[in-house]
Write a protein that holds these residues in place. Structure first.
Motif, PDB file in Angstrom:
ATOM      1  N   LEU A   9      14.324   6.379  39.783  1.00 38.75           N
ATOM      2  CA  LEU A   9      15.058   7.587  39.427  1.00 38.75           C
ATOM      3  C   LEU A   9      16.441   7.242  38.881  1.00 38.75           C
ATOM      4  N   LEU A  10      17.165   6.374  39.575  1.00 40.26           N
ATOM      5  CA  LEU A  10      18.528   6.050  39.158  1.00 40.26           C
ATOM      6  C   LEU A  10      18.579   5.270  37.852  1.00 40.26           C
ATOM      7  N   SER A  11      17.503   4.587  37.500  1.00 38.51           N
ATOM      8  CA  SER A  11      17.487   3.835  36.243  1.00 38.51           C
ATOM      9  C   SER A  11      17.608   4.759  35.029  1.00 38.51           C
ATOM     10  N   ARG A  12      17.272   6.033  35.202  1.00 39.43           N
ATOM     11  CA  ARG A  12      17.411   7.005  34.103  1.00 39.43           C
ATOM     12  C   ARG A  12      18.870   7.244  33.729  1.00 39.43           C
ATOM     13  N   PHE A  13      19.789   6.907  34.621  1.00 39.62           N
ATOM     14  CA  PHE A  13      21.198   7.215  34.411  1.00 39.62           C
ATOM     15  C   PHE A  13      22.023   5.975  34.076  1.00 39.62           C
ATOM     16  N   GLY A  14      21.367   4.909  33.655  1.00 33.81           N
ATOM     17  CA  GLY A  14      22.061   3.662  33.338  1.00 33.81           C
ATOM     18  C   GLY A  14      23.194   3.874  32.336  1.00 33.81           C
ATOM     19  N   GLY A  15      24.382   3.376  32.683  1.00 39.43           N
ATOM     20  CA  GLY A  15      25.532   3.464  31.794  1.00 39.43           C
ATOM     21  C   GLY A  15      26.258   4.797  31.819  1.00 39.43           C
ATOM     22  N   GLN A  16      25.760   5.765  32.548  1.00 40.62           N
ATOM     23  CA  GLN A  16      26.406   7.076  32.612  1.00 40.62           C
ATOM     24  C   GLN A  16      27.232   7.190  33.891  1.00 40.62           C
ATOM     25  N   GLU A  17      28.219   8.064  33.855  1.00 39.62           N
ATOM     26  CA  GLU A  17      28.956   8.365  35.072  1.00 39.62           C
ATOM     27  C   GLU A  17      28.018   9.155  35.982  1.00 39.62           C
ATOM     28  N   LEU A  18      27.919   8.728  37.232  1.00 35.83           N
ATOM     29  CA  LEU A  18      26.957   9.331  38.143  1.00 35.83           C
ATOM     30  C   LEU A  18      27.654   9.779  39.421  1.00 35.83           C
ATOM     31  N   GLU A  19      27.573  11.063  39.713  1.00 35.02           N
ATOM     32  CA  GLU A  19      28.076  11.615  40.961  1.00 35.02           C
ATOM     33  C   GLU A  19      26.965  12.479  41.539  1.00 35.02           C
ATOM     34  N   VAL A  20      26.602  12.203  42.787  1.00 40.35           N
ATOM     35  CA  VAL A  20      25.437  12.829  43.397  1.00 40.35           C
ATOM     36  C   VAL A  20      25.834  13.548  44.670  1.00 40.35           C
TER      37      VAL A  20
END
Length: 119
Positions: A17-28
């Motif tokens: 799931l987290l691999s979809r957000f590679g290189g993006q700012e991620l706040e969960v």
């Protein structure tokens, strides 16, 4: 902005799931759930930030219940609170204390399973 649900707290689906957000700012924003430590560790591993919502206060900020609650509605509510910086966060003990708790629980389990039946 995106939402997703990982049903079982196993490392592989979380990493996928987290691999979809590679290189993006991620706040969960996370609901209190079994396996939250694993999810938080993986979010941090990809450079993201994880916020654990305090259940009672999060529910109170929803207001009076108007209809049946659903996972999708909960996710939307968490996202909206996070976006306006009003997500009530749960207190999380320091990592060394969490690790100590795991050790104590393991010891308790080992003693309980090794005890003779007459004890």
């Amino acid at each position: 902005m995106s939402r997703a649900r990982v049903v079982a707290a196993h490392r592989r689906p979380v990493v996928r799931l987290l691999s979809r957000f590679g290189g993006q700012e991620l706040e969960v924003a996370l609901a209190a759930t079994t396996g939250w430590r694993l999810v938080v560790a993986e979010i941090r591993a990809v450079g993201g930030r994880a916020d654990r919502a305090e259940p009672a206060e999060t529910s109170a900020r929803r207001g009076p219940k108007k209809r049946a609650k659903s996972g999708r509605a909960d996710a939307r509510h968490l996202r909206e609170l996070l976006m306006i910086s009003r997500l009530p966060e749960s207190w999380v003990p320091a990592d060394h204390r969490l690790d100590l708790r795991v050790t104590v629980r393991l010891r308790h389990t080992l003693i309980a399973t090794a005890a003779p039946a007459g004890r």
